[in-house]
Design an enzyme around this catalytic site. Structure first.
Site, PDB file in Angstrom:
ATOM      1  N   ASP A 165       0.983  -1.583   0.181  1.00 35.22           N
ATOM      2  CA  ASP A 165       0.271   0.168  -0.035  1.00 35.22           C
ATOM      3  C   ASP A 165       0.593   0.969  -0.061  1.00 35.22           C
ATOM      4  O   ASP A 165       1.741   1.646   0.241  1.00 35.22           O
ATOM      5  CB  ASP A 165      -0.611  -0.028   1.529  1.00 35.22           C
ATOM      6  CG  ASP A 165      -1.940  -1.037   1.468  1.00 35.22           C
ATOM      7  OD1 ASP A 165      -1.957  -1.639   0.127  1.00 35.22           O
ATOM      8  OD2 ASP A 165      -3.026  -0.601   2.363  1.00 35.22           O
ATOM      9  N   HIS A 206       4.215  -2.224   2.695  1.00 36.92           N
ATOM     10  CA  HIS A 206       3.820  -0.645   2.206  1.00 36.92           C
ATOM     11  C   HIS A 206       5.169  -0.637   1.722  1.00 36.92           C
ATOM     12  O   HIS A 206       6.485  -0.955   2.202  1.00 36.92           O
ATOM     13  CB  HIS A 206       3.675   0.004   3.830  1.00 36.92           C
ATOM     14  CG  HIS A 206       2.954   0.129   4.176  1.00 36.92           C
ATOM     15  ND1 HIS A 206       2.016  -0.791   5.385  1.00 36.92           N
ATOM     16  CD2 HIS A 206       1.266   0.859   3.532  1.00 36.92           C
ATOM     17  CE1 HIS A 206       1.591  -0.223   5.821  1.00 36.92           C
ATOM     18  NE2 HIS A 206       1.104   0.818   4.712  1.00 36.92           N
TER      19      HIS A 206
HETATM   20 NI    NI Z   1      -2.600   2.749   3.002  1.00 41.81          NI
END
Ligand code: NI
Length: 273
Positions: A83, A228
């Site tokens: 993400d 991430h």
């Molecule tokens: Ni996020």
């Protein structure tokens, strides 16, 4: 028999093709792009059947090998998702994923996409990779009002589609925060709401070894891992994480394979097993 020289020639050729498709116009004309652009025909349409899934077709991978078909009801599957990118580290992560033949999904934030459009196009044109929606500016969608939440989701759908040529079929609301209004917008966009069952906690820990250590105990068949691609320690952790998952008998697959057919607006926390 393929000699090392011949093998390198094939890889080099495939990479050249990849780079070439990165350089095409935003709408893209590469087969890798058009292959992943299928979108639901209506607001309530279930996510379309899976010719778009790299794992289920005979799509050549960047190494020239056909991606194997995976049935996650029969083998232990896990899917990696990243993400908050695309960012400056995403390209290096992609190199690793391609080298290790690991599919992954990237939930893109619009404000990052505007800064790194070429990286987004590279994700879109890399076999096995899925482009998905993580809103325009990463707000708490449940706190900004329905109209603004709609703008965040619909705006990023349009932006991703314009820049990469791929219309996203999955939405991950930032922080996992969603409500009926958010789900309704996702439904209108033909997107399933995809959360996660295992968090790498890479916003909390900044050592690759710690991230691997924290993630592994959360893994079960059908796990969807949240990480991430904006953190260097995450990118560094991926090869070890992949090796350890494989040593435990897991097959790394994309979201299409682990989820199977999905319904727009419905929430998924883990995949099939
Ligand atoms: Ni996020």
């Amino acid at each position: 028999m393929i000699t090392p020289t011949r093998f390198l020639a094939v890889v080099g050729c495939a990479l050249t093709l990849l780079l070439a498709s990165c350089a095409t116009s935003p709408s893209g004309d590469g087969s890798a792009l058009t292959r992943t652009t299928a979108a639901p025909s209506g607001p309530d349409a279930a996510t379309p059947s899976r010719p778009a899934s790299p794992g289920t077709s005979a799509t050549p991978s960047p190494t020239g090998r056909a991606a194997p078909s995976v049935d996650c009801r029969k083998v232990k599957c896990v899917a990696l998702t990243f993400d908050d990118g695309p960012g400056p580290l995403t390209g290096g992560l992609l190199d690793t994923l391609v080298r290790e033949r690991v599919p992954a999904a990237f939930f893109l934030v619009g404000r990052m996409l505007r800064q790194h459009p070429e990286v987004a196009r590279r994700i879109a044109s890399t076999p096995g990779m899925t482009i998905a929606n993580h809103t325009l500016s990463h707000p708490m969608l449940t706190r900004i009002g329905a109209a603004e939440a709609r703008r965040e989701i619909v705006g990023n759908t349009a932006l991703i589609t314009k820049v990469t040529g791929v219309r996203p079929r999955y939405l991950r609301p930032p922080y996992g925060l969603h409500n009926a209004a958010v789900d309704a917008v996702a439904r209108s966009q033909g997107q399933a709401v995809v959360l996660w069952s295992a968090g790498a906690l890479d916003w909390q820990y900044d050592k690759p070894g710690r991230i691997v250590e924290v993630t592994l105990p959360q893994i079960a068949p059908g796990a969807i891992v949240l990480a991430h691609d904006i953190h260097p320690w995450t990118v560094k952790a991926v090869p070890t994480l992949v090796a350890k998952l494989r040593a435990k008998g897991y097959t790394l697959v994309g979201l299409d394979d682990i989820l199977g057919p999905t319904k727009a607006g419905r929430t998924y926390v883990r995949g099939r097993h």
